[in-house]
Each structure stands twice: as C-alpha cells, then as structure tokens.
Design a protein around this motif. Structure first.
Motif, PDB file in Angstrom:
ATOM      1  N   TRP A   1      70.952  29.906 -14.849  1.00 57.86           N
ATOM      2  CA  TRP A   1      72.029  28.924 -14.887  1.00 57.86           C
ATOM      3  C   TRP A   1      71.813  27.944 -16.037  1.00 57.86           C
ATOM      4  N   HIS A   2      70.576  27.476 -16.212  1.00 60.38           N
ATOM      5  CA  HIS A   2      70.261  26.517 -17.283  1.00 60.38           C
ATOM      6  C   HIS A   2      70.491  27.141 -18.660  1.00 60.38           C
ATOM      7  N   LYS A   3      70.287  28.436 -18.763  1.00 64.89           N
ATOM      8  CA  LYS A   3      70.445  29.131 -20.041  1.00 64.89           C
ATOM      9  C   LYS A   3      71.867  29.006 -20.576  1.00 64.89           C
ATOM     10  N   TYR A   4      72.859  28.922 -19.688  1.00 69.04           N
ATOM     11  CA  TYR A   4      74.255  28.880 -20.109  1.00 69.04           C
ATOM     12  C   TYR A   4      74.888  27.493 -20.027  1.00 69.04           C
ATOM     13  N   THR A   5      74.107  26.483 -19.749  1.00 61.75           N
ATOM     14  CA  THR A   5      74.615  25.112 -19.785  1.00 61.75           C
ATOM     15  C   THR A   5      74.579  24.614 -21.227  1.00 61.75           C
TER      16      THR A   5
ATOM     17  N   THR B   1      62.963  34.179  -1.356  1.00 61.66           N
ATOM     18  CA  THR B   1      64.063  33.230  -1.560  1.00 61.66           C
ATOM     19  C   THR B   1      63.699  32.220  -2.648  1.00 61.66           C
ATOM     20  N   VAL B   2      62.476  31.727  -2.633  1.00 58.07           N
ATOM     21  CA  VAL B   2      62.026  30.768  -3.649  1.00 58.07           C
ATOM     22  C   VAL B   2      62.042  31.412  -5.031  1.00 58.07           C
TER      23      VAL B   2
ATOM     24  N   GLN C   1      64.523  30.304  -8.097  1.00 63.35           N
ATOM     25  CA  GLN C   1      63.958  29.862  -9.381  1.00 63.35           C
ATOM     26  C   GLN C   1      64.574  30.642 -10.537  1.00 63.35           C
ATOM     27  N   ARG C   2      64.724  31.953 -10.371  1.00 59.44           N
ATOM     28  CA  ARG C   2      65.327  32.771 -11.430  1.00 59.44           C
ATOM     29  C   ARG C   2      66.793  32.420 -11.649  1.00 59.44           C
ATOM     30  N   LEU C   3      67.513  32.150 -10.576  1.00 61.79           N
ATOM     31  CA  LEU C   3      68.904  31.751 -10.708  1.00 61.79           C
ATOM     32  C   LEU C   3      69.028  30.408 -11.421  1.00 61.79           C
ATOM     33  N   ARG C   4      68.126  29.475 -11.124  1.00 63.25           N
ATOM     34  CA  ARG C   4      68.149  28.174 -11.778  1.00 63.25           C
ATOM     35  C   ARG C   4      67.875  28.335 -13.279  1.00 63.25           C
TER      36      ARG C   4
END
Length: 114
Positions: free
Chosen positions: A25-29, A14-15, A19-22
């Motif tokens: 997500w940051h890549k497309y902000t 889960t961790v 972390q990969r999702l975060r």
C-alpha cells in the motif's frame, strides 16, 4: 492444545500478510512514489558520474599516448608546454592577428585565445 497451536499459526500468518499489504500500500502512495523516484534519480546520478569518470580517464590516457607519440620534446623544454596558456608562437608559425571589421589588422590582439 492443537487448537491453540493452529490459532498461533493463524495469528502469525495474519501479521505477515498485514505487514506485506501495508508495504504494498505504501509503495503506491504519493510518499512511496516520491521515494522510488528519489532512489531512481540517485542511481541515475551515480551512473552518469561513473560514465563521465570513465570517459575522462580514457580521454586523458589517450591524450597522453598521442602526445608522447606525435610531439617532439624541444631541447631543454617540456612537451606539455605546447598546451599551456599564454604561449608565444615559435618561428615559422602563421601570424596570430585577426582583421577588425574596419579591415585594419591589430597586431596586439591574438587570433586565438587559449
């Protein structure tokens, strides 16, 4: 004990996924896109500098080769003096004056400004 092991494996997974999702997500902000553009521009600048340096080195090498092959060094002189500013033309050189719009020739003004 087996259940505790599998709970630990699930928590670790889960961790890692979070972390990969975060990161994704940051890549497309907007901040992430700005960072990507900045990195791309730095790479482009480095590539352009490299190309200009390579061209300049090749140009100077070729100029040196041609100068040594085509120019005859004057007696007691330097062959590179031909390229210096403010040189005076040698004997037999074409006149270095230009006609003014009035048709008058001014001998004090050189034709080419090296």
């Amino acid at each position: 004990m087996r259940r505790l092991f599998w709970m630990g494996v699930g928590a670790a997974a889960t961790v890692v996924v979070a972390q990969r999702l975060r990161t994704a997500w940051h890549k497309y902000t907007p901040e992430g896109v700005a960072e990507q553009v900045e990195q791309a521009s730095l790479g482009l600048v480095a590539a352009a500098r490299s190309a200009v340096d390579t061209f300049t080195d090749s140009f100077r090498t070729r100029e040196r080769d041609l100068t040594s092959q085509l120019l005859v060094e004057p007696e007691g002189g330097d062959a590179s003096a031909v390229f210096r500013r403010g040189r005076t033309p040698g004997p037999g050189a074409p006149p270095t004056t230009r006609a003014r719009p009035t048709g008058r020739v001014d001998d004090d003004e050189p034709l080419y400004d090296f």
